[in-house]
Each structure stands twice: as C-alpha cells, then as structure tokens.
Design an enzyme around this catalytic site. Structure first.
Site, PDB file in Angstrom:
ATOM      1  N   LYS A  40     146.468  11.613  57.170  1.00 57.90           N
ATOM      2  CA  LYS A  40     146.442  10.636  58.226  1.00 57.90           C
ATOM      3  C   LYS A  40     147.799  10.963  58.858  1.00 57.90           C
ATOM      4  CE  LYS A  40     147.674   6.242  58.823  1.00 57.90           C
ATOM      5  NZ  LYS A  40     147.830   4.938  58.708  1.00 57.90           N
ATOM      6  N   TYR A  69     154.136  -1.162  62.044  1.00 59.05           N
ATOM      7  CA  TYR A  69     153.886  -0.747  60.629  1.00 59.05           C
ATOM      8  C   TYR A  69     155.068   0.030  60.184  1.00 59.05           C
ATOM      9  CZ  TYR A  69     149.004  -1.051  59.329  1.00 59.05           C
ATOM     10  OH  TYR A  69     148.027  -1.621  58.984  1.00 59.05           O
ATOM     11  N   GLU A 100     146.044   4.841  67.653  1.00 55.24           N
ATOM     12  CA  GLU A 100     145.975   3.636  67.660  1.00 55.24           C
ATOM     13  C   GLU A 100     146.190   2.869  69.072  1.00 55.24           C
ATOM     14  OE1 GLU A 100     147.311   1.094  64.575  1.00 55.24           O
ATOM     15  OE2 GLU A 100     146.619  -0.847  65.680  1.00 55.24           O
ATOM     16  N   GLU A 142     144.356   9.584  64.447  1.00 59.21           N
ATOM     17  CA  GLU A 142     144.478   8.144  64.718  1.00 59.21           C
ATOM     18  C   GLU A 142     145.385   8.076  65.890  1.00 59.21           C
ATOM     19  OE1 GLU A 142     145.729   5.671  61.352  1.00 59.21           O
ATOM     20  OE2 GLU A 142     145.545   3.910  62.456  1.00 59.21           O
ATOM     21  N   LYS A 159     140.057   8.007  63.592  1.00 66.84           N
ATOM     22  CA  LYS A 159     140.355   6.658  62.992  1.00 66.84           C
ATOM     23  C   LYS A 159     140.684   5.905  64.562  1.00 66.84           C
ATOM     24  CE  LYS A 159     143.048   3.644  60.021  1.00 66.84           C
ATOM     25  NZ  LYS A 159     143.704   3.504  58.755  1.00 66.84           N
ATOM     26  N   ASP A 213     148.250   2.951  52.785  1.00 62.47           N
ATOM     27  CA  ASP A 213     149.288   3.944  53.117  1.00 62.47           C
ATOM     28  C   ASP A 213     150.783   3.347  53.732  1.00 62.47           C
ATOM     29  OD1 ASP A 213     147.374   3.676  55.213  1.00 62.47           O
ATOM     30  OD2 ASP A 213     148.571   5.294  56.309  1.00 62.47           O
ATOM     31  N   SER A 222     138.214   2.254  57.901  1.00 57.02           N
ATOM     32  CA  SER A 222     139.341   2.637  57.342  1.00 57.02           C
ATOM     33  C   SER A 222     140.288   1.529  57.497  1.00 57.02           C
ATOM     34  CB  SER A 222     139.789   4.048  57.597  1.00 57.02           C
ATOM     35  OG  SER A 222     141.017   4.369  57.355  1.00 57.02           O
TER      36      SER A 222
HETATM   37  P1  13P Z   1     144.729  -1.836  59.752  1.00 59.93           P
HETATM   38  O1  13P Z   1     143.522  -1.683  59.401  1.00 59.93           O
HETATM   39  O2  13P Z   1     145.641  -2.597  59.225  1.00 59.93           O
HETATM   40  O3  13P Z   1     145.105  -1.544  61.596  1.00 59.93           O
HETATM   41  O4  13P Z   1     145.562  -0.064  59.573  1.00 59.93           O
HETATM   42  C1  13P Z   1     145.324   0.844  59.884  1.00 59.93           C
HETATM   43  C2  13P Z   1     146.115   2.164  59.373  1.00 59.93           C
HETATM   44  O5  13P Z   1     146.358   2.690  60.226  1.00 59.93           O
HETATM   45  C3  13P Z   1     146.501   2.007  58.095  1.00 59.93           C
HETATM   46  O6  13P Z   1     146.226   3.422  57.572  1.00 59.93           O
END
Ligand code: 13P
Length: 348
Positions: A135, A348, A177, A175, A217, A23, A286
């Site tokens: 997501k 990203y 992160e 998610e 996630k 994505d 994922s």
């Molecule tokens: P990565 O596995 O590269 O960290 O990507 C996670 C993400 O959020 C992409 O959907």
C-alpha cells in the site's frame, strides 16, 4: 504476467470480505493508543495488533490485513508470527511501503509522499517475509486547490510505486486519498476525484503497470466534512460510482474504499449503498478508523477487555461484509458506531 497475481486477487477480492487496515506508522499508532491513555511503546503496539489479528473467525469477513513494517516482523506472545496467524485464517498479509507525507515546495501548502528510494529492495524483503500486497497512500487536498503540481506528483509517485511493487511480486494498492477537509459540495469532490484518477491512470499506463494486478483504495465521493448539508448514502454511492465508471477500467479487479474519518456506521452504510446493483469490479472496504474505533474504546488497554474488544471488531467486520454483499440493514448498531470520527487537518 496477469496470471501470477490471479490467486491473490481471488483471495483479496472474494465475496463478503474486505481489508483490515492496521498499518499505522508507529507515530500514528501512538495517537490511537493515546486515545485510551496508553504509552506508545513497542509492547503496547504489539499487544494492540495481537488483539486485532488473533480475533477468532476474522477470516470469514477479512481477506487481507495491511501491516506496518514493525508488525510484519512481530509475533504473538506465544511465539507465532503474525504472518502465520493471518495465513491460518486465509487472510493475505500486506505491507505499507510509503514513507509518509512531507510538504511539497512550490505548492499551496500541499504534500507529497516519500518512499521510492530503496523501494525495490524493501519490497523484495517484504515478499520474503510473507507480504503479498502493498500500500502507498498519498493525499490530495480540495481546500488547498488542489494545484496541478500536487495532483501530478501524487499520480506519478503512485505509478512509480505500483510498477516497482509489481516487479517484486506484490500487488500494489493505489491510494490517492482525497481528504474530507473543506466546506465544498459533493459536485466539487466529484470533479477533483475525476481529475485525480484520470492522472493516476495516465501515469499507471505510462509506467506499464498491469491493471489486472492492482487494487484501488479511493475515497468515497462525499461533500466536504464542513459542508452545510450531509449527503445520503444513496447520493454518495451515485456520485462515487459515476466517478469510478468514468475513470476505472473493468480490468481492475477490486475497489477497496478507505473510511477517511466517516463514522463506522456511515462507512458501512455507504459501502452497502454502493453494492445495490452489480459493479464491474469487486467493491469492498479497506478501513482503518471505521474498523478500529469501537475496538479501542472497548479494549481500554485492559487484558480483561480483550474478548469484548475482539467481539467489537467482529461486529464491524461482519457489518462491512454484509455491506460488500449489499445486504446490510443497520439493525442493532450501537451509538458508538454512529459517532463521526472526522478531525480537521487529520494527519496519519
Ligand atoms: P481510514 O479508513 O482510517 O481512512 O484509513 C485508511 C488508510 O489508508 C489506512 O491504511
């Protein structure tokens, strides 16, 4: 109600399968293409996604694919929609609905995630187009603090998004992160992850989000990428599972880890370590980078390499499928898979 999400959960959180995350926004997809010398055009993005999604046998290991909006509305060069390509392999189509990160004023150089405006109507449109889960990725930085403000904003945004997605029939992947950047030890990551997930669940509950109808996630709990020592898969699994058991109710059906810049091999071994004994939730993957790295290197944008690149994808997907089942051995892995992909300050 919980029952309206049950068939989806059965498909996405099914044994030996996980999610293929492709994505990347157009800008980020451009970075992937640039790494093999390709221009960031719609034609090249379509060609890359077609390569990935038309891999024969993918559905044996992959239960869901997260798409960017452009990809959700694209077709193969033979005219079959990508959504139908996925459905024919029993792979659930998903959609990235956040609008990316911007600086958070008043914080310590941290970010917040945009995308709540118009989200309900976009979710309804994506559902019509065939998406069944969504997501939203926001980030938390350990070296930048994290400040209480950044954590609160991340958690609140995720909770508002999750409520809106569910209201429109999409299962939200939650998610937050926690970035790998930093030289801190694993204990510090554990502490921050506990704080982040406690706030996320507090606000999810406050927004009346149905826990049975979400997927998580998370980042794995590891030392910072610049820490003096690497941690073993066993140590990473122990810390990650400790954090999850403390913070995630068993009502949540699935934990689908991100790879976050780990090498393909690390991501697989860590997932395998996490599945050495029974967990209250489906514990799977994922991955974006940890499923795509060797595919891109093999493809190089050349039509004659498509078949080999699809084989490379199947190798990674199968390895992670075995890791979901706790039976991955690491035999026969290439040097390419062992290379770390961490980039300081990666966006990203
Ligand atoms: P990565 O596995 O590269 O960290 O990507 C996670 C993400 O959020 C992409 O959907």
């Amino acid at each position: 109600s919980a029952s309206c999400f049950a068939p989806l959960q059965k498909t996405v959180a099914s044994p030996g399968r996980g999610i293929l995350a492709i994505d990347e926004s157009s800008a980020t997809c451009g970075k992937r293409l640039a790494s093999i010398g390709l221009d960031n055009t719609e034609v090249n993005r379509q060609a890359y996604r077609q390569l990935l999604l038309t891999t024969a046998g993918l559905g044996e290991y992959i239960s869901g694919a997260i798409l960017f909006e452009e990809t959700l509305y694209q077709s193969t060069t033979d005219g079959k929609t990508f959504v139908d390509v996925l459905k024919d392999q029993n792979i659930m189509p998903g959609i990235k609905v956040d609008k990316g990160l911007v600086p958070l004023p008043g914080s310590n150089n941290e970010s917040w995630c945009q995308g709540l405006d118009g989200l309900a109507s976009r979710c309804a449109e994506y559902y019509k187009q065939g998406a069944r889960f969504a997501k939203w990725r926001t980030v938390v930085s350990i070296p930048c603090g994290p400040t209480a403000l950044a954590v609160k904003e991340a958690a609140w945004g995720l909770a508002r998004y999750a409520a809106i997605a569910q209201d429109n029939g999409l299962v939200p992947i939650v998610e937050p992160e926690i970035l790998l950047d930093g030289d801190h030890g694993i204990e510090r990551t554990l502490e921050v992850a506990e704080k982040v997930w406690s706030e996320v669940f507090f606000y999810l509950a406050e927004n009346n989000v149905l826990f049975e109808g979400i997927l998580l996630k998370p980042s794995m709990v590891t030392p910072g990428a610049e820490h003096k020592e690497k941690a073993s898969p066993e140590a990473i699994a122990k810390n990650t599972l400790t954090m999850l058991r403390r913070r995630v109710p068993p009502a949540v059906p699935g934990i689908m880890f991100l790879s976050g810049g780990q090498s393909e091999l690390e991501a697989t071994m860590n997932l395998n370590a996490m599945n050495q004994s029974a967990n209250p939730w489906h514990v799977s993957f994922s991955y974006a980078r940890a499923l795509q790295n060797s595919v891109l290197k093999t493809w190089q944008g050349q039509p004659e390499n498509i078949e080999a690149a699809q084989k490379a994808l199947l190798v990674r997907a199968k390895a992670n499928s075995l890791a979901q089942l706790g039976s991955y051995t690491g035999e026969g892995e290439s040097d390419e898979a062992k290379k770390g992909m961490f980039q300081k300050g990666y966006t990203y």
